[in-house]
Scaffold this motif. Structure first.
Motif, PDB file in Angstrom:
ATOM      1  N   LEU A  11      49.958  34.195  36.571  1.00  0.00           N
ATOM      2  CA  LEU A  11      49.329  33.000  36.715  1.00  0.00           C
ATOM      3  C   LEU A  11      49.640  32.612  38.326  1.00  0.00           C
ATOM      4  O   LEU A  11      50.737  32.666  38.706  1.00  0.00           O
ATOM      5  N   THR A  12      48.575  31.545  38.711  1.00  0.00           N
ATOM      6  CA  THR A  12      48.684  30.750  40.043  1.00  0.00           C
ATOM      7  C   THR A  12      50.152  29.984  39.830  1.00  0.00           C
ATOM      8  O   THR A  12      50.395  29.289  38.688  1.00  0.00           O
ATOM      9  N   GLY A  13      50.819  29.859  40.959  1.00  0.00           N
ATOM     10  CA  GLY A  13      52.165  29.245  41.099  1.00  0.00           C
ATOM     11  C   GLY A  13      53.170  29.986  40.713  1.00  0.00           C
ATOM     12  O   GLY A  13      54.239  29.562  40.865  1.00  0.00           O
ATOM     13  N   LYS A  14      53.002  31.197  40.189  1.00  0.00           N
ATOM     14  CA  LYS A  14      54.393  32.036  39.588  1.00  0.00           C
ATOM     15  C   LYS A  14      54.625  32.826  40.774  1.00  0.00           C
ATOM     16  O   LYS A  14      53.638  33.195  41.779  1.00  0.00           O
ATOM     17  N   LYS A  15      55.830  33.258  41.015  1.00  0.00           N
ATOM     18  CA  LYS A  15      56.279  34.270  42.026  1.00  0.00           C
ATOM     19  C   LYS A  15      55.584  35.733  41.769  1.00  0.00           C
ATOM     20  O   LYS A  15      55.755  36.287  40.566  1.00  0.00           O
ATOM     21  N   TRP A  22      45.480  42.267  44.478  1.00  0.00           N
ATOM     22  CA  TRP A  22      45.369  41.485  43.379  1.00  0.00           C
ATOM     23  C   TRP A  22      43.941  40.920  43.259  1.00  0.00           C
ATOM     24  O   TRP A  22      43.425  40.505  44.063  1.00  0.00           O
ATOM     25  N   GLU A  23      43.415  40.918  42.180  1.00  0.00           N
ATOM     26  CA  GLU A  23      42.209  40.327  41.811  1.00  0.00           C
ATOM     27  C   GLU A  23      41.905  39.150  40.559  1.00  0.00           C
ATOM     28  O   GLU A  23      42.952  39.392  39.768  1.00  0.00           O
ATOM     29  N   ILE A  24      41.225  38.167  40.573  1.00  0.00           N
ATOM     30  CA  ILE A  24      41.105  37.434  39.720  1.00  0.00           C
ATOM     31  C   ILE A  24      40.469  37.877  38.587  1.00  0.00           C
ATOM     32  O   ILE A  24      39.635  38.682  38.279  1.00  0.00           O
ATOM     33  N   GLU A  25      41.179  37.718  37.346  1.00  0.00           N
ATOM     34  CA  GLU A  25      40.645  38.055  35.989  1.00  0.00           C
ATOM     35  C   GLU A  25      39.512  36.964  35.591  1.00  0.00           C
ATOM     36  O   GLU A  25      39.911  36.235  34.866  1.00  0.00           O
ATOM     37  N   LEU A  39      54.356  33.204  46.235  1.00  0.00           N
ATOM     38  CA  LEU A  39      53.607  32.399  45.031  1.00  0.00           C
ATOM     39  C   LEU A  39      52.156  32.882  44.963  1.00  0.00           C
ATOM     40  O   LEU A  39      51.499  32.892  45.955  1.00  0.00           O
ATOM     41  N   MET A  40      51.509  32.975  43.811  1.00  0.00           N
ATOM     42  CA  MET A  40      50.320  33.230  43.627  1.00  0.00           C
ATOM     43  C   MET A  40      49.436  32.270  44.070  1.00  0.00           C
ATOM     44  O   MET A  40      49.605  31.131  43.369  1.00  0.00           O
ATOM     45  N   PRO A  41      48.382  32.205  44.741  1.00  0.00           N
ATOM     46  CA  PRO A  41      47.479  31.113  45.021  1.00  0.00           C
ATOM     47  C   PRO A  41      46.559  30.749  43.954  1.00  0.00           C
ATOM     48  O   PRO A  41      46.274  31.381  42.865  1.00  0.00           O
ATOM     49  N   SER A  42      45.991  29.588  44.252  1.00  0.00           N
ATOM     50  CA  SER A  42      44.784  29.225  43.281  1.00  0.00           C
ATOM     51  C   SER A  42      43.558  29.813  44.069  1.00  0.00           C
ATOM     52  O   SER A  42      43.709  30.334  44.939  1.00  0.00           O
ATOM     53  N   TYR A  43      42.435  29.593  43.465  1.00  0.00           N
ATOM     54  CA  TYR A  43      41.236  29.983  43.683  1.00  0.00           C
ATOM     55  C   TYR A  43      40.250  28.909  43.915  1.00  0.00           C
ATOM     56  O   TYR A  43      39.765  28.383  42.992  1.00  0.00           O
ATOM     57  N   CYS A  44      40.014  28.486  45.009  1.00  0.00           N
ATOM     58  CA  CYS A  44      38.922  27.348  45.326  1.00  0.00           C
ATOM     59  C   CYS A  44      39.425  25.960  44.350  1.00  0.00           C
ATOM     60  O   CYS A  44      38.710  25.320  43.699  1.00  0.00           O
ATOM     61  N   LYS A  49      44.226  33.688  36.781  1.00  0.00           N
ATOM     62  CA  LYS A  49      45.157  34.661  36.132  1.00  0.00           C
ATOM     63  C   LYS A  49      44.903  35.665  37.162  1.00  0.00           C
ATOM     64  O   LYS A  49      43.624  36.232  37.285  1.00  0.00           O
ATOM     65  N   TRP A  50      45.937  36.289  37.801  1.00  0.00           N
ATOM     66  CA  TRP A  50      45.644  37.498  38.983  1.00  0.00           C
ATOM     67  C   TRP A  50      46.108  38.801  37.994  1.00  0.00           C
ATOM     68  O   TRP A  50      47.002  38.820  37.555  1.00  0.00           O
ATOM     69  N   VAL A  51      45.267  39.817  38.391  1.00  0.00           N
ATOM     70  CA  VAL A  51      45.547  41.085  37.996  1.00  0.00           C
ATOM     71  C   VAL A  51      45.775  42.254  39.011  1.00  0.00           C
ATOM     72  O   VAL A  51      45.109  42.162  40.114  1.00  0.00           O
ATOM     73  N   LEU A  52      46.860  42.954  39.000  1.00  0.00           N
ATOM     74  CA  LEU A  52      47.161  43.540  39.929  1.00  0.00           C
ATOM     75  C   LEU A  52      46.261  44.967  39.985  1.00  0.00           C
ATOM     76  O   LEU A  52      46.061  45.601  38.844  1.00  0.00           O
ATOM     77  N   VAL A  53      45.632  45.371  41.096  1.00  0.00           N
ATOM     78  CA  VAL A  53      44.619  46.569  41.086  1.00  0.00           C
ATOM     79  C   VAL A  53      45.309  47.751  41.830  1.00  0.00           C
ATOM     80  O   VAL A  53      44.921  48.670  41.584  1.00  0.00           O
ATOM     81  N   THR A  54      46.104  47.409  43.009  1.00  0.00           N
ATOM     82  CA  THR A  54      46.849  48.300  43.755  1.00  0.00           C
ATOM     83  C   THR A  54      48.025  48.006  44.070  1.00  0.00           C
ATOM     84  O   THR A  54      48.209  47.096  44.745  1.00  0.00           O
ATOM     85  N   LYS A  55      49.033  48.788  43.838  1.00  0.00           N
ATOM     86  CA  LYS A  55      50.566  48.663  44.291  1.00  0.00           C
ATOM     87  C   LYS A  55      50.520  48.955  45.813  1.00  0.00           C
ATOM     88  O   LYS A  55      49.820  49.600  46.270  1.00  0.00           O
TER      89      LYS A  55
END
Length: 56
Positions: A11-15, A22-25, A39-44, A49-55
């Motif tokens: 989630l936004t704000g977590k390390k 990463w992409e938005i779910e 830290l994971m950013p906010s969007y607009c 919630k961000w989802v890992l798509v490629t390591k």
């Protein structure tokens, strides 16, 4: 049949726990690169919630 890996979400704000793309779910999506420890950013200005798509 290919085995499905467990989806990694943060989630936004977590390390970030894994460097990579990463992409938005959500129905609207964007892809960003985040390094482990950042830290994971906010969007607009919205928490998402961000989802890992490629390591990497």
């Amino acid at each position: 049949m290919k085995s499905e890996q467990q989806k990694i979400t943060i989630l936004t704000g977590k390390k970030c726990t894994v460097s990579g793309e990463w992409e938005i779910e959500d129905r609207v999506t964007t892809t960003i690169y985040v390094s482990k420890g950042e830290l994971m950013p906010s969007y607009c200005g919205v928490n998402v919630k961000w989802v890992l798509v490629t390591k990497g």
